[in-house]
Scaffold this motif. Structure first.
Motif, mmCIF file in Angstrom:
data_model
loop_
_atom_site.group_PDB
_atom_site.id
_atom_site.type_symbol
_atom_site.label_atom_id
_atom_site.label_comp_id
_atom_site.label_asym_id
_atom_site.label_seq_id
_atom_site.Cartn_x
_atom_site.Cartn_y
_atom_site.Cartn_z
ATOM 1 N N THR A 127 -5.106 10.021 -3.303
ATOM 2 C CA THR A 127 -4.359 10.854 -4.082
ATOM 3 C C THR A 127 -4.710 12.071 -4.014
ATOM 4 O O THR A 127 -6.054 12.357 -4.213
ATOM 5 C CB THR A 127 -4.076 10.521 -5.673
ATOM 6 O OG1 THR A 127 -3.367 9.385 -5.667
ATOM 7 C CG2 THR A 127 -3.252 11.882 -6.420
ATOM 8 N N PHE B 244 2.317 4.876 -0.471
ATOM 9 C CA PHE B 244 1.806 6.447 -0.687
ATOM 10 C C PHE B 244 3.284 7.162 -0.459
ATOM 11 O O PHE B 244 4.021 6.917 0.199
ATOM 12 C CB PHE B 244 0.874 6.625 0.527
ATOM 13 C CG PHE B 244 -0.314 6.355 0.318
ATOM 14 C CD1 PHE B 244 -1.358 6.871 -0.042
ATOM 15 C CD2 PHE B 244 -0.774 5.079 0.936
ATOM 16 C CE1 PHE B 244 -2.480 6.675 -0.493
ATOM 17 C CE2 PHE B 244 -1.976 4.751 0.769
ATOM 18 C CZ PHE B 244 -2.884 5.497 0.034
ATOM 19 N N ASN C 218 -1.079 7.826 -4.269
ATOM 20 C CA ASN C 218 -1.205 6.501 -4.154
ATOM 21 C C ASN C 218 -0.862 5.587 -5.238
ATOM 22 O O ASN C 218 -1.310 5.529 -6.208
ATOM 23 C CB ASN C 218 -2.735 6.240 -3.783
ATOM 24 C CG ASN C 218 -3.171 4.814 -3.439
ATOM 25 O OD1 ASN C 218 -2.216 4.116 -3.302
ATOM 26 N ND2 ASN C 218 -4.552 4.539 -3.179
ATOM 27 N N ASP D 132 0.939 -1.085 0.147
ATOM 28 C CA ASP D 132 0.108 -0.032 0.119
ATOM 29 C C ASP D 132 0.971 1.206 -0.046
ATOM 30 O O ASP D 132 1.075 2.147 0.998
ATOM 31 C CB ASP D 132 -0.933 -0.019 1.173
ATOM 32 C CG ASP D 132 -1.949 0.979 0.930
ATOM 33 O OD1 ASP D 132 -2.264 1.424 0.096
ATOM 34 O OD2 ASP D 132 -2.541 1.305 2.198
#
Length: 598
Positions: free
Chosen positions: A273, A227, A283, A225
């Motif tokens: 995002t 970011f 993201n 995940d």
């Protein structure tokens, strides 16, 4: 009629292969090179391809951490259609992608276990082009007792040569079927990649923006995940539309080797995002590849002591890495600069100064710009309007250079014809970030009294609409030749010559001197030979009779208590005067002595 149906058979071909990656420049899905294989006959096909380490299946979608000599098994399941013709001696081929290279036997016998009995069903071989050929005998032939459910599994052992992944850690191996275009990624256990690195670039002088680059996951880790976020510092403002996201081509050791697929659109559309002028969060989703984020920030404030930009990579809410880049300062060019150099014309003296005024190296939008260099501020010099020229200034990186001459254009702005001289003040009009250079000469105005050094000071100012006023002062030191120097040119005295040659140089500074008179005092022991006297003024030979000389005739002898003078009156001079003569030593007891001739 088939006598045995649905018999489970397993074909095992055991031989060692080394995996070598073919560096093919074609690109699939942005980042992955494709290693193609030949097409396979429709009646003979692969049904599955698997990779294992021991008995553990290695997922194709995970990076393989490859150590030296580490072996991996490749299992190729195949089948022949029921009813498809197959006779003794028939051959079927599988093109092994050329990232796999055999390192042991390239041929052998194929065995099949049928009802507990090992039967020879043919042979195999691999040629130099990595073509695996299966040659069948009569056991599986069409019309025989084993003509149905003809399938088997080829098991190949190989090791990965990581040096073949220097250009790209990702490949797609193609076995000739769309279903078996299989991605593979190899990384070194000593991968030197990083979770995140940041860099920037900007113009050395007068930057209006800064370009930023953030590289993510060059370590080729699996991040479920991902970011990436960035806080823009004060004094800078993000231009949102400039954000671009690309996959990166990375070597197995973590070195970036190229730019891959543009994934900006999908990243911008991803949930989570967010982008503004002061920060952004992107993201990237689940990743195993490396990514590059580039963007631009406008400079909204100059003069700060530093601009520090921090970027952070997270897996969900867990921080994986951060990197920052600090720009110590942003340099703004000057509105006006001035410099000068005294031009030496004879190796000793200067008669003029060449001045240079640079305008608007700050690259500002100036309106009604005017440059003035008033004569009243030009100390010890006189500006020559006929020498004033104007040039464009060009910048490359942080270096400025003189460009095309635009003197006539500027003359037009000042109401002058092309054959007329420019004069200060000079109108430059509206400067749309343009920069100019003004050059001109100024004659040096030496004072009436001789001085060996003078300072020439010049002042200039720039004005423009909006209350803009800039002033600059520059000085140039000018040195002159001495009024009088004297040297002995025959300092070695011997019993043969018994003479000393002398040379006097007067007025090297080319000063205007009225009633210029030379006094040369002769010491005891020396006799000046009148007929040896030679005089040149400004390089022109003169006769002694051209001047007033005392004594008027004869040689001049210095005695113990009397030191007579040679006096020559040159009248008015403004050039270099050189006097040369010879003295004889008239006292043998003085050989080897030091003579003071003034």
């Amino acid at each position: 009629m088939t006598l045995i149906k649905n018999v489970k058979r397993k074909l095992s071909l055991l031989f060692v292969l080394m995996l070598v990656v073919n560096m093919i420049s074609s690109n699939l899905s942005g980042n992955t090179s494709v290693v193609k294989a030949a097409s396979v006959p429709e009646d003979f096909r692969l049904t599955s391809v698997a990779m294992k380490e021991g008995n553990t299946v290695i997922p194709w979608d995970q990076p393989i951490v490859m150590e030296e000599n580490k072996r991996i098994s490749l299992s190729l399941a195949w089948e022949i259609d029921n009813g498809a013709p197959l006779d003794d001696g028939d051959q079927k081929t599988i093109q092994i992608p050329d990232i796999f290279l055999p390192v042991a036997s390239t041929g052998g016998t194929m065995m099949m276990d049928i009802d507990g009995e090992d039967l020879v069903i043919g042979s195999y071989s691999i040629d130099s082009n990595n073509l695996l050929t299966l040659t069948f005998n009569e056991v599986l032939k069409t019309g025989g007792i084993y003509e149905e459910d003809r399938s088997g599994e080829v098991i190949l052992d190989f090791k990965i040569d990581v040096t073949k992944f220097i250009d790209d850690a990702s490949k797609i191996i193609d076995f000739g079927y769309e279903a078996f275009r299989i991605p593979i990624m190899v990384k070194s256990p000593n991968n030197k990649g990083n979770h995140i690195t940041k860099s920037e670039s900007h113009e050395h002088e007068n930057p209006s923006y800064v370009d930023w680059t953030v590289d993510v996951n060059t370590s080729l880790d699996i991040i479920q995940d991902a970011f990436i976020s960035d806080q823009i510092p004060e004094g800078l403002s993000l231009i949102p539309d400039t954000i671009q996201v690309n996959k990166l081509k990375v070597s197995y050791n973590g070195t970036v080797t190229g730019i891959g697929e543009d994934v900006t659109t999908s990243v911008r559309a991803a949930s989570g995002t967010s982008i503004s002028s002061t920060d952004f969060t992107l993201n990237l989703g689940e990743i195993k590849e490396a990514y590059r984020i580039t963007y631009r920030t406008n400079i909204t404030e100059y003069g700060k002591k530093g601009y520090t930009n921090n970027a952070v990579l997270k897996n969900g809410t867990t921080e994986l890495g951060t990197d920052s880049k600090t720009i110590p300062t942003l340099i703004k060019g000057s509105l006006i600069e001035k410099s000068g150099i005294a031009k030496n014309y004879d190796g000793i003296n200067s008669d003029k100064i060449e001045w240079t005024i640079d305008i608007n190296k700050a690259e500002m939008n100036l309106t009604n710009a005017q440059v003035n260099d008033p004569q009243i501020t030009a100390i010890n010099q006189k500006i020559k309007n006929g020498t004033i020229k104007v040039w464009e200034l060009n910048k490359s990186g942080g270096t400025w250079s003189k460009g095309a001459e635009v003197t006539n254009l500027i003359k037009g702005l000042n109401g002058k014809e092309s054959n007329e001289d420019l004069a200060f003040p000079i109108q430059l009009g509206d400067l749309d970030k343009k920069a100019y250079r003004i050059t001109f000469d100024a004659d040096i105005d030496y004072p009436a009294d001789y001085t060996p050094e003078i300072t020439c000071t010049n002042e200039a100012d720039l004005t423009a609409d909006g209350g803009i006023t800039e002033n600059v002062i520059n000085s140039v030191k000018v040195t002159r030749g001495a009024l009088l120097t004297k040297e002995a040119t025959g300092t070695t005295i011997n019993y043969d010559t018994k003479e000393i040659s002398w040379k006097l140089v007067a007025n090297q500074g080319k000063h205007t001197i009225t009633n210029a008179t030379l006094h040369d005092n002769l010491p005891a022991g020396l006799t000046l030979k009148r007929d040896s006297i030679k005089i040149t003024i400004g390089g022109v030979t003169k006769s002694l009779s051209d001047f007033i000389v005392n004594p008027g005739s004869g040689d001049i002898t210095g005695e113990k208590d009397v030191s007579p003078d040679l006096t020559i009156n040159f009248g008015t001079i403004n050039d270099i005067v050189i006097i040369e003569y010879v003295t004889a030593i008239n006292d043998s007891e003085l050989f080897g002595s030091k003579f003071e001739n003034e």
